[in-house]
Design a protein around this motif. Structure first.
Motif, PDB file in Angstrom:
ATOM      1  N   SER A  52       0.828  -1.201   0.000  1.00 44.58           N
ATOM      2  CA  SER A  52       0.000   0.000   0.000  1.00 44.58           C
ATOM      3  C   SER A  52       0.862   1.249   0.000  1.00 44.58           C
ATOM      4  O   SER A  52       1.990   1.247   0.473  1.00 44.58           O
ATOM      5  CB  SER A  52      -0.937   0.008   1.210  1.00 44.58           C
ATOM      6  OG  SER A  52      -0.187  -0.036   2.399  1.00 44.58           O
ATOM      7  N   ARG A  56      -4.080   3.802  -1.659  1.00 44.22           N
ATOM      8  CA  ARG A  56      -4.277   2.661  -2.555  1.00 44.22           C
ATOM      9  C   ARG A  56      -3.567   1.444  -2.004  1.00 44.22           C
ATOM     10  O   ARG A  56      -2.537   1.537  -1.349  1.00 44.22           O
ATOM     11  CB  ARG A  56      -3.764   2.980  -3.945  1.00 44.22           C
ATOM     12  CG  ARG A  56      -4.632   4.064  -4.589  1.00 44.22           C
ATOM     13  CD  ARG A  56      -4.390   4.227  -6.028  1.00 44.22           C
ATOM     14  NE  ARG A  56      -4.740   3.031  -6.761  1.00 44.22           N
ATOM     15  CZ  ARG A  56      -4.539   2.893  -8.046  1.00 44.22           C
ATOM     16  NH1 ARG A  56      -3.982   3.855  -8.723  1.00 44.22           N
ATOM     17  NH2 ARG A  56      -4.882   1.808  -8.677  1.00 44.22           N
ATOM     18  N   ASN A 164      -9.336  -3.252  -3.105  1.00 40.77           N
ATOM     19  CA  ASN A 164      -8.058  -3.613  -2.477  1.00 40.77           C
ATOM     20  C   ASN A 164      -7.388  -4.769  -3.199  1.00 40.77           C
ATOM     21  O   ASN A 164      -6.177  -4.773  -3.396  1.00 40.77           O
ATOM     22  CB  ASN A 164      -8.254  -3.980  -1.009  1.00 40.77           C
ATOM     23  CG  ASN A 164      -8.442  -2.771  -0.135  1.00 40.77           C
ATOM     24  OD1 ASN A 164      -8.178  -1.648  -0.541  1.00 40.77           O
ATOM     25  ND2 ASN A 164      -8.904  -3.005   1.074  1.00 40.77           N
ATOM     26  N   GLY A 167      -6.162  -3.404  -6.686  1.00 42.67           N
ATOM     27  CA  GLY A 167      -5.312  -2.212  -6.748  1.00 42.67           C
ATOM     28  C   GLY A 167      -6.005  -1.038  -7.406  1.00 42.67           C
ATOM     29  O   GLY A 167      -5.382  -0.237  -8.091  1.00 42.67           O
ATOM     30  N   SER A 168      -7.298  -0.936  -7.186  1.00 46.81           N
ATOM     31  CA  SER A 168      -8.078   0.146  -7.768  1.00 46.81           C
ATOM     32  C   SER A 168      -8.692   0.968  -6.637  1.00 46.81           C
ATOM     33  O   SER A 168      -8.323   0.814  -5.478  1.00 46.81           O
ATOM     34  CB  SER A 168      -9.175  -0.448  -8.667  1.00 46.81           C
ATOM     35  OG  SER A 168      -9.875   0.579  -9.336  1.00 46.81           O
ATOM     36  N   VAL A 169      -9.614   1.836  -6.980  1.00 45.47           N
ATOM     37  CA  VAL A 169     -10.332   2.614  -5.972  1.00 45.47           C
ATOM     38  C   VAL A 169     -11.791   2.175  -5.984  1.00 45.47           C
ATOM     39  O   VAL A 169     -12.319   1.754  -7.014  1.00 45.47           O
ATOM     40  CB  VAL A 169     -10.215   4.140  -6.212  1.00 45.47           C
ATOM     41  CG1 VAL A 169      -8.792   4.619  -5.985  1.00 45.47           C
ATOM     42  CG2 VAL A 169     -10.673   4.517  -7.601  1.00 45.47           C
TER      43      VAL A 169
END
Length: 196
Positions: A52, A56, A164, A167-169
């Protein structure tokens, strides 16, 4: 932990076995890369390793029953970001302390080669995850995630958990899931996504 296959002397094998520590961890427990567990062997359950930075996070790899890994600050710091290890399902693992591990690795080439092989696998796995995160369309990544994590076509997860893992929002995940629902590829209700 199986240490008999690396040519250790009887004395070193006895020493290693006497120094192995056992750990039990409950689902949801979190460990960070500020503590060195040394050489770890997972006996049951699953650990997930996340990298992290700022707001992100991405899942790099999982350790399941029978897997071995270096879970130490020196190794994990190589990712260049904060590393979090989360217990995905109740877990029992053993650890060979870092100092003894380093001594045995330096003394026994078969053990050192095994460690290099493990590191190469983790590196390859991490590069694969990062390359998919950077280059595969988000829609495909979400559908792959749902297929891999569903039972009988139902995935019990939140939009934040998917973000998570990929690896995006969360906002981007929610937008794509809404598009998939509109196209009648999935159906959503709170904490549950069904593949149609």
């Amino acid at each position: 932990m199986k240490l008999e296959n690396y040519g250790f002397s009887a004395q070193d094998l006895d020493l290693a076995k006497s120094k192995i520590q056992s750990f039990k961890a409950k689902k949801g427990e979190v460990f960070y890369n500020d503590f060195c567990y040394g050489f770890v062997s997972v006996l049951s359950g699953e650990l997930k390793v996340y990298a992290s930075s700022e707001n992100r996070e991405i899942a790099l790899f999982s350790l399941k029953s029978g897997d071995e890994c270096l879970v130490c600050a020196d190794c994990l710091d190589a990712f260049g970001s904060r590393v979090r290890i989360e217990v995905a399902s109740e877990c029992v693992f053993e650890s060979l302390p870092a100092g003894l591990f380093k001594d045995l690795k330096a003394k026994y080439p078969l053990f050192a080669n095994h460690i290099l092989s493990l590191l190469a696998r983790r590196f390859y796995s991490s590069v694969s995850v990062l390359s998919v995160a950077l280059f595969a369309p988000l829609k495909e990544r979400i559908l792959d995630f749902l297929r891999q994590n569903s039972q009988n076509g139902v995935c019990t997860c939140t939009h934040a958990q998917i973000a998570n893992e990929l690896g995006s929002v969360r906002e981007a995940i929610s937008r794509v899931l809404k598009e998939l629902e509109k196209a009648e590829i999935i159906r959503q209700k709170r904490g549950e996504i069904t593949l149609l």
